[in-house]
Write a protein that holds these residues in place. Sequence first.
Motif, PDB file in Angstrom:
ATOM      1  N   TYR A 300       0.701  -1.261   0.188  1.00 52.77           N
ATOM      2  CA  TYR A 300       0.012  -0.055  -0.054  1.00 52.77           C
ATOM      3  C   TYR A 300       0.944   1.167   0.142  1.00 52.77           C
ATOM      4  O   TYR A 300       0.687   2.355  -0.606  1.00 52.77           O
ATOM      5  CB  TYR A 300      -1.019  -0.125   1.291  1.00 52.77           C
ATOM      6  CG  TYR A 300      -1.982  -0.983   1.135  1.00 52.77           C
ATOM      7  CD1 TYR A 300      -2.611  -1.478   0.000  1.00 52.77           C
ATOM      8  CD2 TYR A 300      -2.700  -1.497   2.485  1.00 52.77           C
ATOM      9  CE1 TYR A 300      -3.435  -2.410  -0.060  1.00 52.77           C
ATOM     10  CE2 TYR A 300      -3.607  -2.436   2.131  1.00 52.77           C
ATOM     11  CZ  TYR A 300      -4.050  -2.894   0.953  1.00 52.77           C
ATOM     12  OH  TYR A 300      -5.191  -4.046   1.057  1.00 52.77           O
ATOM     13  N   ASP A 305      -1.600   4.158  -1.944  1.00 54.22           N
ATOM     14  CA  ASP A 305      -2.936   4.205  -1.790  1.00 54.22           C
ATOM     15  C   ASP A 305      -3.263   4.251  -0.373  1.00 54.22           C
ATOM     16  O   ASP A 305      -3.699   3.230   0.322  1.00 54.22           O
ATOM     17  CB  ASP A 305      -3.126   2.724  -2.465  1.00 54.22           C
ATOM     18  CG  ASP A 305      -4.809   2.671  -2.750  1.00 54.22           C
ATOM     19  OD1 ASP A 305      -5.553   3.636  -2.317  1.00 54.22           O
ATOM     20  OD2 ASP A 305      -5.077   1.572  -3.428  1.00 54.22           O
ATOM     21  N   ARG A 308      -7.190   2.955   0.237  1.00 57.42           N
ATOM     22  CA  ARG A 308      -7.511   1.645   0.455  1.00 57.42           C
ATOM     23  C   ARG A 308      -6.900   1.316   1.913  1.00 57.42           C
ATOM     24  O   ARG A 308      -7.754   0.429   2.744  1.00 57.42           O
ATOM     25  CB  ARG A 308      -6.752   0.694  -0.576  1.00 57.42           C
ATOM     26  CG  ARG A 308      -7.078  -0.778  -0.309  1.00 57.42           C
ATOM     27  CD  ARG A 308      -6.420  -1.469  -1.476  1.00 57.42           C
ATOM     28  NE  ARG A 308      -7.046  -1.070  -2.771  1.00 57.42           N
ATOM     29  CZ  ARG A 308      -8.044  -1.957  -3.372  1.00 57.42           C
ATOM     30  NH1 ARG A 308      -8.614  -2.553  -2.564  1.00 57.42           N
ATOM     31  NH2 ARG A 308      -8.622  -1.477  -4.416  1.00 57.42           N
TER      32      ARG A 308
END
Length: 382
Positions: A300, A305, A308
């Motif tokens: 991630y 991101d 998310r």
Amino acid sequence: MAALLVVAAIVAVTLLTLTSSGGGSGGFADPDSPSRQGSRALAQVLRDQGVDVEVVRTIRDFEAAGVGPTTTVLMGSFDFLGEAAADRASRHASKAARLVLLEPSAFALSDFGVRLAPSDGGRVDLAADCGSDLIDRDDRLDARVTFYQSTDTSADGTPQLPAGAAGCFPGHNADAAVVVLPSTNVQPETVVLGSADALTNARVGEASHAAIGLRALGSTARLVWYLPDISDLDVPDGSGNLRPSDRGIPEWFGPATLLLGLAFIAFALARGRRLGRIVTEPLPVVVRAVETTEARGRLYRRAGDRERAASSLRAGTVQRLAARLGLPSATADEVVAAVARTANREASQIRALLDGPTPTNDRDLVLLAEQLAHLEENVRHA
């Protein structure tokens, strides 16, 4: 398991074979059976001629039937006549006017005191070649037969029937398919009829079979037709002692059972699982359980991101809080309200924390993770 099923099937077939020839209609020369091998036709003709035909299937019923000077007794089967039942049957049949033994075995001949020895004759077509009240000289016998020869001999060693006896339908030697023995002080007139096949529904209308059957069985007002069933192998004798018998069990049954047992043991040894000591196998690599989570976090972070990542953190927190508060299927609003009551905090603060804006940098994302962990800690200790 397969071997057990095979053994069970063979035992079932063997038991069926043993019991199928015993009591009950449907057996060979059975007066209640309409099949080709039964003898209902002869029994019905005898009844039409005024003979009271009574069929009994156990030694107890035979003794209860009552036998006297106006009664003919037909012993129609010997497969299940044990020693004790044979002794009782012989004593009871001695009171009859005539005793007819239908194709008796060597055991049966000995049990009833008849000094004859049997031998297989196969399918024959014979003339009577004798004269008696039972058999006419012109009679013919065309059926499967068993021949009988006297065990008594003359001075030159030739088999010889007792005085007054007649041997009809002779074979190649000094034997006959039908032997008529005169009555004695201990035994009624005895007819050894060596062909049950001749009295079956399929064959009784051929040759002189019907005439022979009617003369042999219809000379008195009453006929007791005794067909021992399997229960007569194991009955008390005259003294009340139980005398089991194995006469109804084929000679091959014991060796076959032993062979099946050995085959099953061999199969079990060949196919069974061999268990030894437990052997540990070292794993090629040890993986920590938390490593999967850390690897996903690094992915991630590398992708940037944050949305998310924040969503996963919040979803996991909501799921764990709902489970701890006993609300596995509650909506998000119900979870927020329950957490606010439990942690003694404002519902708006809880909602902003569980469903707020996405962090814009890594610092805010770390702060969100810390706040979510602190919220779970508050609920756990509340």
